[in-house]
Motif scaffolding. Sequence first.
Motif, PDB file in Angstrom:
ATOM      1  N   UNK A  86       0.845  -1.196   0.000  1.00 34.53           N
ATOM      2  CA  UNK A  86       0.000   0.000   0.000  1.00 34.53           C
ATOM      3  C   UNK A  86       0.882   1.248   0.000  1.00 34.53           C
ATOM      4  N   UNK A  87       0.699   2.150  -0.978  1.00 31.83           N
ATOM      5  CA  UNK A  87       1.434   3.416  -0.979  1.00 31.83           C
ATOM      6  C   UNK A  87       0.894   4.336   0.120  1.00 31.83           C
ATOM      7  N   UNK A  88       1.751   4.646   1.078  1.00 30.08           N
ATOM      8  CA  UNK A  88       1.336   5.475   2.218  1.00 30.08           C
ATOM      9  C   UNK A  88       2.460   6.398   2.654  1.00 30.08           C
ATOM     10  N   UNK A  89       2.075   7.433   3.385  1.00 32.78           N
ATOM     11  CA  UNK A  89       3.014   8.309   4.081  1.00 32.78           C
ATOM     12  C   UNK A  89       2.774   8.088   5.566  1.00 32.78           C
ATOM     13  N   UNK A  90       3.778   7.574   6.265  1.00 30.31           N
ATOM     14  CA  UNK A  90       3.619   7.286   7.690  1.00 30.31           C
ATOM     15  C   UNK A  90       4.231   8.362   8.575  1.00 30.31           C
ATOM     16  N   UNK A  91       4.636   9.486   7.980  1.00 34.84           N
ATOM     17  CA  UNK A  91       5.300  10.542   8.747  1.00 34.84           C
ATOM     18  C   UNK A  91       4.324  11.496   9.424  1.00 34.84           C
ATOM     19  N   UNK A  92       3.037  11.376   9.120  1.00 31.93           N
ATOM     20  CA  UNK A  92       2.067  12.277   9.718  1.00 31.93           C
ATOM     21  C   UNK A  92       1.777  13.497   8.863  1.00 31.93           C
ATOM     22  N   UNK A  94       0.280  15.673   5.760  1.00 34.58           N
ATOM     23  CA  UNK A  94      -1.028  15.616   5.107  1.00 34.58           C
ATOM     24  C   UNK A  94      -0.858  15.278   3.635  1.00 34.58           C
ATOM     25  N   UNK A  95      -0.654  14.009   3.348  1.00 30.37           N
ATOM     26  CA  UNK A  95      -0.469  13.536   1.984  1.00 30.37           C
ATOM     27  C   UNK A  95      -1.715  12.762   1.583  1.00 30.37           C
ATOM     28  N   UNK A  96      -2.224  13.030   0.378  1.00 27.31           N
ATOM     29  CA  UNK A  96      -3.393  12.298  -0.082  1.00 27.31           C
ATOM     30  C   UNK A  96      -3.286  11.852  -1.532  1.00 27.31           C
ATOM     31  N   UNK A  97      -2.091  12.013  -2.132  1.00 26.98           N
ATOM     32  CA  UNK A  97      -1.880  11.613  -3.517  1.00 26.98           C
ATOM     33  C   UNK A  97      -0.427  11.210  -3.714  1.00 26.98           C
ATOM     34  N   UNK A  98      -0.183  10.377  -4.711  1.00 32.36           N
ATOM     35  CA  UNK A  98       1.164   9.974  -5.083  1.00 32.36           C
ATOM     36  C   UNK A  98       1.641  10.913  -6.188  1.00 32.36           C
ATOM     37  N   UNK A  99       2.775  11.579  -5.949  1.00 29.03           N
ATOM     38  CA  UNK A  99       3.294  12.551  -6.912  1.00 29.03           C
ATOM     39  C   UNK A  99       4.776  12.289  -7.185  1.00 29.03           C
ATOM     40  N   UNK A 100       5.319  12.972  -8.202  1.00 30.25           N
ATOM     41  CA  UNK A 100       6.752  12.896  -8.478  1.00 30.25           C
ATOM     42  C   UNK A 100       7.553  13.304  -7.249  1.00 30.25           C
ATOM     43  N   UNK A 101       7.073  14.304  -6.533  1.00 31.66           N
ATOM     44  CA  UNK A 101       7.813  14.847  -5.397  1.00 31.66           C
ATOM     45  C   UNK A 101       7.810  13.928  -4.184  1.00 31.66           C
ATOM     46  N   UNK A 102       6.709  13.183  -3.967  1.00 36.78           N
ATOM     47  CA  UNK A 102       6.648  12.412  -2.719  1.00 36.78           C
ATOM     48  C   UNK A 102       6.883  10.907  -2.866  1.00 36.78           C
ATOM     49  N   UNK A 103       6.702  10.330  -4.063  1.00 30.35           N
ATOM     50  CA  UNK A 103       6.896   8.888  -4.212  1.00 30.35           C
ATOM     51  C   UNK A 103       8.370   8.547  -4.017  1.00 30.35           C
ATOM     52  N   UNK A 104       8.622   7.635  -3.103  1.00 26.95           N
ATOM     53  CA  UNK A 104       9.983   7.251  -2.775  1.00 26.95           C
ATOM     54  C   UNK A 104      10.588   8.092  -1.668  1.00 26.95           C
ATOM     55  N   UNK A 105       9.941   9.205  -1.345  1.00 26.42           N
ATOM     56  CA  UNK A 105      10.387  10.060  -0.239  1.00 26.42           C
ATOM     57  C   UNK A 105       9.420   9.886   0.927  1.00 26.42           C
ATOM     58  N   UNK A 107       6.108   9.148   0.553  1.00 22.64           N
ATOM     59  CA  UNK A 107       5.226   8.032   0.202  1.00 22.64           C
ATOM     60  C   UNK A 107       6.088   6.842  -0.222  1.00 22.64           C
ATOM     61  N   UNK A 108       5.899   5.749   0.480  1.00 23.21           N
ATOM     62  CA  UNK A 108       6.627   4.520   0.175  1.00 23.21           C
ATOM     63  C   UNK A 108       5.623   3.394  -0.045  1.00 23.21           C
ATOM     64  N   UNK A 109       6.064   2.350  -0.694  1.00 20.73           N
ATOM     65  CA  UNK A 109       5.214   1.179  -0.901  1.00 20.73           C
ATOM     66  C   UNK A 109       5.398   0.244   0.290  1.00 20.73           C
ATOM     67  N   UNK A 110       4.574   0.453   1.319  1.00 17.50           N
ATOM     68  CA  UNK A 110       4.695  -0.302   2.566  1.00 17.50           C
ATOM     69  C   UNK A 110       4.079  -1.690   2.436  1.00 17.50           C
ATOM     70  N   UNK A 111       4.682  -2.619   3.166  1.00 19.66           N
ATOM     71  CA  UNK A 111       4.235  -4.003   3.172  1.00 19.66           C
ATOM     72  C   UNK A 111       3.473  -4.292   4.458  1.00 19.66           C
ATOM     73  N   UNK A 112       2.299  -4.854   4.331  1.00 23.75           N
ATOM     74  CA  UNK A 112       1.460  -5.200   5.482  1.00 23.75           C
ATOM     75  C   UNK A 112       1.085  -6.671   5.396  1.00 23.75           C
ATOM     76  N   UNK A 113       0.927  -7.304   6.542  1.00 25.30           N
ATOM     77  CA  UNK A 113       0.501  -8.698   6.566  1.00 25.30           C
ATOM     78  C   UNK A 113      -0.877  -8.816   5.950  1.00 25.30           C
ATOM     79  N   UNK A 114      -1.040  -9.867   5.176  1.00 28.72           N
ATOM     80  CA  UNK A 114      -2.325 -10.124   4.538  1.00 28.72           C
ATOM     81  C   UNK A 114      -3.254 -10.761   5.564  1.00 28.72           C
ATOM     82  N   UNK A 115      -4.466 -10.286   5.638  1.00 25.07           N
ATOM     83  CA  UNK A 115      -5.471 -10.835   6.562  1.00 25.07           C
ATOM     84  C   UNK A 115      -6.460 -11.676   5.760  1.00 25.07           C
TER      85      UNK A 115
END
Length: 116
Positions: A86-92, A94-105, A107-115
């Motif tokens: 899931x692409x998320x920003x965990x830094x707190x 206010x991010x709500x979109x994936x952009x050139x500026x934030x992807x990889x900075x 916003x990262x592609x975080x891994x979560x356990x599958x339920x």
Amino acid sequence: MQLIDLGADVEYIEIDTAKVPYTFSVKLFDKTYTFTIRYNDVGEFFTADLSISSSGELLVYGDPIRYGRPLFGSVEDERFPLPVIIPLCLSGDNVDAVTWENLGNEVKLYLFDRRY
């Protein structure tokens, strides 16, 4: 092709937008997958292709990378990675979109356990 530490599990998948479009491999629990990250200039969004590295079998082509939405969620089966990506920003911030500026900075592609 860039390889990401195939001997260890990762908490998120690194993305380098300076290399887009590019292809890399990553081991996710039991299998190694190949990702290709591209940018759609018309729609102004990133996409991800996913294949199984050992066989080259293409699982998904052009899945949009949308903030907060699991990748490959609409087409997954037992061939797909065990973690949910899931692409998320965990830094707190206010991010709500994936952009050139934030992807990889922020916003990262975080891994979560599958339920199940």
